[in-house]
Design a protein around this motif. Structure first.
Motif, PDB file in Angstrom:
ATOM      1  N   LEU B  64       0.834  -1.209   0.000  1.00 34.04           N
ATOM      2  CA  LEU B  64       0.000   0.000   0.000  1.00 34.04           C
ATOM      3  C   LEU B  64       0.868   1.259   0.000  1.00 34.04           C
ATOM      4  O   LEU B  64       0.529   2.254  -0.635  1.00 34.04           O
ATOM      5  CB  LEU B  64      -0.956  -0.008   1.191  1.00 34.04           C
ATOM      6  N   GLY B  65       1.996   1.188   0.712  1.00 28.45           N
ATOM      7  CA  GLY B  65       2.943   2.315   0.720  1.00 28.45           C
ATOM      8  C   GLY B  65       3.455   2.605  -0.682  1.00 28.45           C
ATOM      9  O   GLY B  65       3.499   3.757  -1.117  1.00 28.45           O
ATOM     10  N   CYS B  66       3.813   1.523  -1.399  1.00 29.31           N
ATOM     11  CA  CYS B  66       4.304   1.678  -2.779  1.00 29.31           C
ATOM     12  C   CYS B  66       3.216   2.278  -3.666  1.00 29.31           C
ATOM     13  O   CYS B  66       3.486   3.166  -4.477  1.00 29.31           O
ATOM     14  CB  CYS B  66       4.740   0.336  -3.355  1.00 29.31           C
ATOM     15  N   ILE B  67       1.980   1.791  -3.500  1.00 27.12           N
ATOM     16  CA  ILE B  67       0.873   2.278  -4.336  1.00 27.12           C
ATOM     17  C   ILE B  67       0.630   3.767  -4.069  1.00 27.12           C
ATOM     18  O   ILE B  67       0.557   4.567  -5.010  1.00 27.12           O
ATOM     19  CB  ILE B  67      -0.416   1.461  -4.074  1.00 27.12           C
ATOM     20  N   SER B  68       0.553   4.141  -2.776  1.00 27.60           N
ATOM     21  CA  SER B  68       0.270   5.554  -2.481  1.00 27.60           C
ATOM     22  C   SER B  68       1.420   6.440  -2.954  1.00 27.60           C
ATOM     23  O   SER B  68       1.182   7.528  -3.485  1.00 27.60           O
ATOM     24  CB  SER B  68      -0.018   5.760  -0.990  1.00 27.60           C
ATOM     25  N   GLY B  69       2.657   5.972  -2.778  1.00 32.00           N
ATOM     26  CA  GLY B  69       3.814   6.745  -3.241  1.00 32.00           C
ATOM     27  C   GLY B  69       3.785   6.964  -4.740  1.00 32.00           C
ATOM     28  O   GLY B  69       3.968   8.084  -5.229  1.00 32.00           O
ATOM     29  N   LEU B  70       3.521   5.896  -5.486  1.00 29.44           N
ATOM     30  CA  LEU B  70       3.472   5.997  -6.948  1.00 29.44           C
ATOM     31  C   LEU B  70       2.298   6.873  -7.403  1.00 29.44           C
ATOM     32  O   LEU B  70       2.395   7.581  -8.404  1.00 29.44           O
ATOM     33  CB  LEU B  70       3.389   4.605  -7.584  1.00 29.44           C
ATOM     34  N   LEU B  71       1.229   6.826  -6.617  1.00 25.80           N
ATOM     35  CA  LEU B  71       0.064   7.662  -6.932  1.00 25.80           C
ATOM     36  C   LEU B  71       0.418   9.149  -6.832  1.00 25.80           C
ATOM     37  O   LEU B  71       0.060   9.949  -7.698  1.00 25.80           O
ATOM     38  CB  LEU B  71      -1.072   7.319  -5.971  1.00 25.80           C
ATOM     39  N   PHE B  72       1.153   9.499  -5.774  1.00 27.35           N
ATOM     40  CA  PHE B  72       1.601  10.888  -5.614  1.00 27.35           C
ATOM     41  C   PHE B  72       2.485  11.305  -6.798  1.00 27.35           C
ATOM     42  O   PHE B  72       2.381  12.420  -7.296  1.00 27.35           O
ATOM     43  CB  PHE B  72       2.390  11.054  -4.308  1.00 27.35           C
ATOM     44  N   ILE B  73       3.357  10.377  -7.219  1.00 26.03           N
ATOM     45  CA  ILE B  73       4.257  10.681  -8.344  1.00 26.03           C
ATOM     46  C   ILE B  73       3.432  10.903  -9.619  1.00 26.03           C
ATOM     47  O   ILE B  73       3.698  11.827 -10.386  1.00 26.03           O
ATOM     48  CB  ILE B  73       5.286   9.537  -8.562  1.00 26.03           C
ATOM     49  N   ARG B  74       2.404  10.065  -9.814  1.00 25.52           N
ATOM     50  CA  ARG B  74       1.551  10.207 -11.009  1.00 25.52           C
ATOM     51  C   ARG B  74       0.853  11.565 -11.013  1.00 25.52           C
ATOM     52  O   ARG B  74       0.842  12.266 -12.027  1.00 25.52           O
ATOM     53  CB  ARG B  74       0.529   9.051 -11.054  1.00 25.52           C
ATOM     54  N   VAL B  75       0.295  11.935  -9.844  1.00 22.64           N
ATOM     55  CA  VAL B  75      -0.402  13.230  -9.743  1.00 22.64           C
ATOM     56  C   VAL B  75       0.582  14.368 -10.013  1.00 22.64           C
ATOM     57  O   VAL B  75       0.264  15.332 -10.706  1.00 22.64           O
ATOM     58  CB  VAL B  75      -1.094  13.373  -8.359  1.00 22.64           C
TER      59      VAL B  75
END
Lengths: 149, 158
Positions: B64-75
């Motif tokens: 979940l940490g990886c997903i949220s981190g990558l989500l921030f990068i995408r945004v």
């Protein structure tokens, strides 16, 4: 899971952002990632070492955990410092403003010139004979971004 | 002895990076990341050597940490004005245009600020004052968030 490992991991999780703030000294994160990344790598290595010592030997899992943690922290921290919406919210906290006043207040605190200056400071843009152009490192970064964008 | 756990974690990491690369819409990325985490957790429970539930929770938290981190990068990739400035400068350098990027960037920033101003009202953080002066004031929800954010600002700008 070993208690020592949990304690070590919790300490690392709390320690990393505090140490990063000390290293950053109020500077912007996005243009100073090079200063912070080694710190996170060192703390991750400590975590992996403790993991190996406590016979919780899943280095890839720890690396993954740490990558996720770093990315999340990076995302939240850089969002905080560059979010237009959050900046406007804090501006409105002191006084009521019209749309135009709010817009000019934001542009005063973080203008186009300051964004360009920041990109120059981080070595991504350069000014040659008054013309702003991209540097080789800026081009490299863009080629990576083009892959993901 | 724990090769299966490491192999599964590596497989999840690679799958997530592929999802990040291929799925460009944040909402779809969250959905695909959540699916991957569920598949990963179930696989861990049945075939890995990690059986205690707290271990599986730890592994899932990593996901979940990886997903949220990558989500921030995408945004960030979608919205960042500084990245846009960099792209603009690159295009102008390639096309050998000598006009200033500042004007174009200011134009883009103004439109972006306009969108955020709309967001401010649409998301219920601010509303127009009742005296008809056309000024914006914070709603109770906006005030709570503003207080929290200003505390965080104080912490990071020290």
């Amino acid at each position: 899971m070993d208690t020592l490992f949990i304690v070590a991991l919790t300490t690392c999780i709390l320690l990393a952002p505090i140490a990063a703030e000390i290293v950053l000294k109020g500077r912007r994160l996005q243009s100073n990632v090079k200063r912070v990344a080694p710190l996170y790598i060192v703390i991750a290595l400590c975590c992996i070492t403790i993991g190996a010592y406590t016979h919780y030997p899943h280095p890839i899992v720890i690396v993954m955990y740490w990558c996720g943690y770093f990315l999340t922290w990076f995302g939240i921290r850089s969002h905080l410092e560059s979010s237009i919406l959050l900046k406007m919210l804090t501006t409105l906290q002191t006084s009521n403003l019209s749309r135009d006043e709010l817009m000019s207040s934001y542009l005063q605190s973080y203008s186009t010139q300051s964004r360009i200056a920041e990109l120059k400071n981080s070595g991504l843009l350069e000014s040659k004979k008054g013309i702003i152009s991209i540097t080789p490192s800026g081009e490299k970064l863009l080629s990576i971004i083009d892959l993901l964008d | 002895m724990y090769y299966i756990d490491d192999f599964l974690a590596l497989l999840f990491g690679i799958s997530l990076l592929i999802a990040f690369w291929k799925v460009r819409t944040p909402l779809f990325f969250i959905a695909s990341g959540a699916c991957l985490t569920i598949i990963y957790s179930i696989t861990l429970f049945f075939i890995s050597e990690t059986k205690p539930v707290q271990d599986i929770i730890f592994y899932s938290m990593a996901c979940l940490g990886c997903i949220s981190g990558l989500l921030f990068i995408r945004v960030m990739l979608i919205r960042s004005i500084s990245l846009h400035a960099l792209k603009l400068s690159n295009t102008m350098t390639k096309n050998k245009k000598e006009c200033s990027i500042e004007d174009q960037l200011t134009e883009q920033m103004t439109s972006e600020i306009g969108f955020r101003l709309d967001d401010l009202q649409q998301k219920g953080f601010a509303t127009l004052t009742t005296d008809g002066s056309g000024q914006l004031t914070l709603t109770p929800k906006g005030r709570v968030i503003a207080q929290l954010v200003s505390r965080l600002y104080r912490a990071i700008e020290r």
